[in-house]
Design a protein around this motif. Structure first.
Motif, PDB file in Angstrom:
ATOM      1  N   MET A 148      23.037  72.143  41.431  1.00  0.00           N
ATOM      2  CA  MET A 148      23.500  73.277  42.243  1.00  0.00           C
ATOM      3  C   MET A 148      24.472  74.131  41.414  1.00  0.00           C
ATOM      4  SD  MET A 148      26.764  73.443  43.797  1.00  0.00           S
ATOM      5  CE  MET A 148      28.150  72.425  44.297  1.00  0.00           C
ATOM      6  N   PRO A 149      24.778  75.363  41.855  1.00  0.00           N
ATOM      7  CA  PRO A 149      25.517  76.308  40.996  1.00  0.00           C
ATOM      8  C   PRO A 149      26.793  75.761  40.380  1.00  0.00           C
ATOM      9  CG  PRO A 149      24.651  77.465  42.907  1.00  0.00           C
ATOM     10  CD  PRO A 149      24.336  76.003  43.120  1.00  0.00           C
ATOM     11  N   HIS A 150      27.555  74.952  41.134  1.00  0.00           N
ATOM     12  CA  HIS A 150      28.799  74.405  40.605  1.00  0.00           C
ATOM     13  C   HIS A 150      28.780  72.878  40.655  1.00  0.00           C
ATOM     14  CE1 HIS A 150      29.961  78.592  41.387  1.00  0.00           C
ATOM     15  NE2 HIS A 150      30.819  78.424  40.413  1.00  0.00           N
ATOM     16  N   GLY A 151      27.590  72.318  40.419  1.00  0.00           N
ATOM     17  CA  GLY A 151      27.439  70.866  40.462  1.00  0.00           C
ATOM     18  C   GLY A 151      28.177  70.127  39.370  1.00  0.00           C
ATOM     19  N   GLY A 152      28.638  70.849  38.352  1.00  0.00           N
ATOM     20  CA  GLY A 152      29.415  70.229  37.289  1.00  0.00           C
ATOM     21  C   GLY A 152      30.908  70.201  37.557  1.00  0.00           C
ATOM     22  N   HIS A 153      31.326  70.684  38.732  1.00  0.00           N
ATOM     23  CA  HIS A 153      32.742  70.748  39.109  1.00  0.00           C
ATOM     24  C   HIS A 153      33.546  71.658  38.188  1.00  0.00           C
ATOM     25  CE1 HIS A 153      31.446  67.454  41.529  1.00  0.00           C
ATOM     26  NE2 HIS A 153      32.657  67.101  41.953  1.00  0.00           N
ATOM     27  N   GLN A 154      32.873  72.676  37.632  1.00  0.00           N
ATOM     28  CA  GLN A 154      33.568  73.566  36.701  1.00  0.00           C
ATOM     29  C   GLN A 154      34.674  74.375  37.373  1.00  0.00           C
ATOM     30  OE1 GLN A 154      30.283  73.597  37.486  1.00  0.00           O
ATOM     31  NE2 GLN A 154      29.334  75.594  37.147  1.00  0.00           N
ATOM     32  N   GLN A 155      34.760  74.318  38.701  1.00  0.00           N
ATOM     33  CA  GLN A 155      35.841  75.012  39.399  1.00  0.00           C
ATOM     34  C   GLN A 155      37.216  74.430  39.073  1.00  0.00           C
ATOM     35  OE1 GLN A 155      33.373  73.359  40.851  1.00  0.00           O
ATOM     36  NE2 GLN A 155      34.105  72.027  42.499  1.00  0.00           N
ATOM     37  N   ILE A 156      37.253  73.255  38.428  1.00  0.00           N
ATOM     38  CA  ILE A 156      38.554  72.690  38.033  1.00  0.00           C
ATOM     39  C   ILE A 156      39.074  73.334  36.750  1.00  0.00           C
ATOM     40  CG2 ILE A 156      37.951  70.493  39.121  1.00  0.00           C
ATOM     41  CD1 ILE A 156      37.726  69.279  36.311  1.00  0.00           C
ATOM     42  N   CYS A 157      38.258  74.159  36.091  1.00  0.00           N
ATOM     43  CA  CYS A 157      38.704  74.832  34.865  1.00  0.00           C
ATOM     44  C   CYS A 157      39.894  75.744  35.148  1.00  0.00           C
ATOM     45  CB  CYS A 157      37.565  75.673  34.280  1.00  0.00           C
ATOM     46  SG  CYS A 157      36.195  74.725  33.584  1.00  0.00           S
ATOM     47  N   GLN A 158      40.779  75.858  34.178  1.00  0.00           N
ATOM     48  CA  GLN A 158      41.870  76.812  34.300  1.00  0.00           C
ATOM     49  C   GLN A 158      41.371  78.246  34.132  1.00  0.00           C
ATOM     50  OE1 GLN A 158      45.133  76.141  35.167  1.00  0.00           O
ATOM     51  NE2 GLN A 158      44.235  74.123  35.591  1.00  0.00           N
ATOM     52  N   SER A 159      40.334  78.424  33.352  1.00  0.00           N
ATOM     53  CA  SER A 159      39.741  79.748  33.161  1.00  0.00           C
ATOM     54  C   SER A 159      39.072  80.219  34.439  1.00  0.00           C
ATOM     55  CB  SER A 159      38.712  79.699  32.034  1.00  0.00           C
ATOM     56  OG  SER A 159      37.912  80.877  32.032  1.00  0.00           O
ATOM     57  N   LYS A 160      39.510  81.357  34.960  1.00  0.00           N
ATOM     58  CA  LYS A 160      38.900  81.893  36.170  1.00  0.00           C
ATOM     59  C   LYS A 160      37.440  82.249  35.945  1.00  0.00           C
ATOM     60  CE  LYS A 160      43.146  83.741  38.230  1.00  0.00           C
ATOM     61  NZ  LYS A 160      43.839  84.947  38.755  1.00  0.00           N
ATOM     62  N   VAL A 161      37.139  82.724  34.757  1.00  0.00           N
ATOM     63  CA  VAL A 161      35.758  83.112  34.455  1.00  0.00           C
ATOM     64  C   VAL A 161      34.841  81.892  34.469  1.00  0.00           C
ATOM     65  CG1 VAL A 161      34.215  84.095  32.718  1.00  0.00           C
ATOM     66  CG2 VAL A 161      36.453  85.143  33.142  1.00  0.00           C
ATOM     67  N   LEU A 162      35.234  80.842  33.732  1.00  0.00           N
ATOM     68  CA  LEU A 162      34.404  79.640  33.700  1.00  0.00           C
ATOM     69  C   LEU A 162      34.330  78.973  35.060  1.00  0.00           C
ATOM     70  CD1 LEU A 162      35.178  77.827  30.326  1.00  0.00           C
ATOM     71  CD2 LEU A 162      33.402  79.474  30.876  1.00  0.00           C
ATOM     72  N   GLY A 163      35.438  79.008  35.794  1.00  0.00           N
ATOM     73  CA  GLY A 163      35.460  78.386  37.105  1.00  0.00           C
ATOM     74  C   GLY A 163      34.503  79.026  38.093  1.00  0.00           C
ATOM     75  N   MET A 164      34.197  80.293  37.887  1.00  0.00           N
ATOM     76  CA  MET A 164      33.313  81.011  38.803  1.00  0.00           C
ATOM     77  C   MET A 164      31.866  81.060  38.320  1.00  0.00           C
ATOM     78  SD  MET A 164      35.793  84.223  39.789  1.00  0.00           S
ATOM     79  CE  MET A 164      34.541  85.012  40.814  1.00  0.00           C
ATOM     80  N   LEU A 165      31.629  80.810  37.033  1.00  0.00           N
ATOM     81  CA  LEU A 165      30.276  80.948  36.490  1.00  0.00           C
ATOM     82  C   LEU A 165      29.370  79.835  37.014  1.00  0.00           C
ATOM     83  CD1 LEU A 165      30.699  81.940  32.730  1.00  0.00           C
ATOM     84  CD2 LEU A 165      29.693  83.308  34.566  1.00  0.00           C
ATOM     85  N   PRO A 166      28.243  80.195  37.619  1.00  0.00           N
ATOM     86  CA  PRO A 166      27.327  79.161  38.096  1.00  0.00           C
ATOM     87  C   PRO A 166      26.458  78.611  36.970  1.00  0.00           C
ATOM     88  CG  PRO A 166      26.439  81.324  38.610  1.00  0.00           C
ATOM     89  CD  PRO A 166      27.798  81.548  37.990  1.00  0.00           C
ATOM     90  N   TYR A 167      26.077  77.358  37.122  1.00  0.00           N
ATOM     91  CA  TYR A 167      25.059  76.709  36.294  1.00  0.00           C
ATOM     92  C   TYR A 167      25.465  76.476  34.832  1.00  0.00           C
ATOM     93  CZ  TYR A 167      22.080  77.953  40.268  1.00  0.00           C
ATOM     94  OH  TYR A 167      21.545  78.096  41.533  1.00  0.00           O
ATOM     95  N   ILE A 168      26.706  76.768  34.433  1.00  0.00           N
ATOM     96  CA  ILE A 168      27.059  76.568  33.021  1.00  0.00           C
ATOM     97  C   ILE A 168      27.031  75.091  32.645  1.00  0.00           C
ATOM     98  CG2 ILE A 168      28.414  78.681  32.824  1.00  0.00           C
ATOM     99  CD1 ILE A 168      30.946  76.955  33.039  1.00  0.00           C
ATOM    100  N   HIS A 169      27.176  74.201  33.628  1.00  0.00           N
ATOM    101  CA  HIS A 169      27.149  72.767  33.338  1.00  0.00           C
ATOM    102  C   HIS A 169      25.764  72.286  32.912  1.00  0.00           C
ATOM    103  CE1 HIS A 169      25.891  73.348  37.458  1.00  0.00           C
ATOM    104  NE2 HIS A 169      25.427  72.119  37.529  1.00  0.00           N
ATOM    105  N   LEU A 170      24.749  73.139  33.093  1.00  0.00           N
ATOM    106  CA  LEU A 170      23.387  72.773  32.707  1.00  0.00           C
ATOM    107  C   LEU A 170      23.077  73.142  31.260  1.00  0.00           C
ATOM    108  CD1 LEU A 170      21.478  73.860  35.949  1.00  0.00           C
ATOM    109  CD2 LEU A 170      22.534  71.654  35.407  1.00  0.00           C
TER     110      LEU A 170
END
Length: 265
Positions: A148-170
């Motif tokens: 899913m778009p944030h299935g990697g829990h990237q919302q814990i990033c301090q970077s607002k950009v990375l925290g909002m980017l979907p699917y980067i964990h893939l």
């Protein structure tokens, strides 16, 4: 972009309580009765918010977590229930021999809320839960599918950009790690995200493990918009469209949360 609830334990606890009361408990009650005296264990209980509505219903609960500071917070929030003997909070590995000796076949309901996607060897733990369930007991799981778009829990990033980017964990592992480093994420955050990458679980793999371990799904619900997003982002929960929830693999990319109840087959 670490969200406010990542920093505020009281807010995090209250969100857990409200989500449990309004969504988790009603879902469980459609698969099994919850009444005074029901014996419940939550694995990965954190601050204890999920257990709070069950304690209010008169259940006897055990909360287990390997993170001792979070167990200490649970003791602060739920001290009255601990004092009256209705709740035990434990920092212990459930695979320990003494844990199994004390709690074999002890629970009518076991809860893993936002936990299974963090646990290595998911087949092992799902099969092991049979040792802890009472006859006719059931297990609740709630988790975000890996794709899913944030299935990697990237919302814990301090970077607002990375925290909002979907699917980067893939992204391929080296590219994902390099992106996190380039954004200046702390080593601890990077390691946590890499660990989640190793343990993230899809809908198909979860259902396959459940079947292989001798369980049957007794109830399930897939969400287009995760109920917890109501508290995190102000979004109204929305269940997944039926045809999408039946599309293998594709549904993982469009489903932000799944709830399951399973019992021995």
């Amino acid at each position: 972009m670490a969200l406010q609830h990542h920093k505020d334990a009281t807010l995090r606890y209250q969100q857990q309580v409200d989500n449990s009361r309004n969504y988790v408990i009603p879902f469980i009650e459609q698969a099994m009765p919850i009444q005074p005296g029901t014996r419940v264990m939550e694995i990965g209980c954190g601050e204890g918010g999920v257990l709070t509505p069950l304690l209010e219903k008169g259940c006897h609960c055990v909360g287990v977590d390997l993170d001792h500071p979070r167990i200490e917070l649970a003791n602060q929030f739920l001290g009255n229930y601990v004092q009256n003997g209705q709740l035990r909070l434990i920092t212990r590995n459930i695979y320990d021999v003494d844990f199994l000796g004390e709690f074999r076949n002890a629970f009518d309901l076991i809860i893993l809320k936002d936990a299974i996607e963090h646990i290595p060897d998911q087949a092992k733990i799902i099969g092991y839960l049979k040792n802890l369930l009472a006859p006719k007991g059931q297990v609740y799981f709630g988790f975000p599918p890996w794709y899913m778009p944030h299935g990697g829990h990237q919302q814990i990033c301090q970077s607002k950009v990375l925290g909002m980017l979907p699917y980067i964990h893939l992204l391929p592992r080296p590219l994902y790690r390099g992106l996190l480093r380039a954004a200046g994420e702390h080593n601890g955050t990077i390691q946590e995200l890499m660990d989640i990458r190793d343990t993230g679980i899809s809908i198909e793999r979860f259902e396959k493990i459940v079947q292989q371990q001798g369980f049957a799904v007794t109830r399930k619900q897939h969400y287009l918009i995760n109920p917890i997003y109501k508290y995190k982002f102000g979004l109204q929960p929305r269940t997944q469209w039926g045809p999408v929830s039946k599309l293998p693999f594709v549904r993982n990319f469009l489903t932000t949360c799944v709830y399951y109840m399973i019992g021995e087959n």
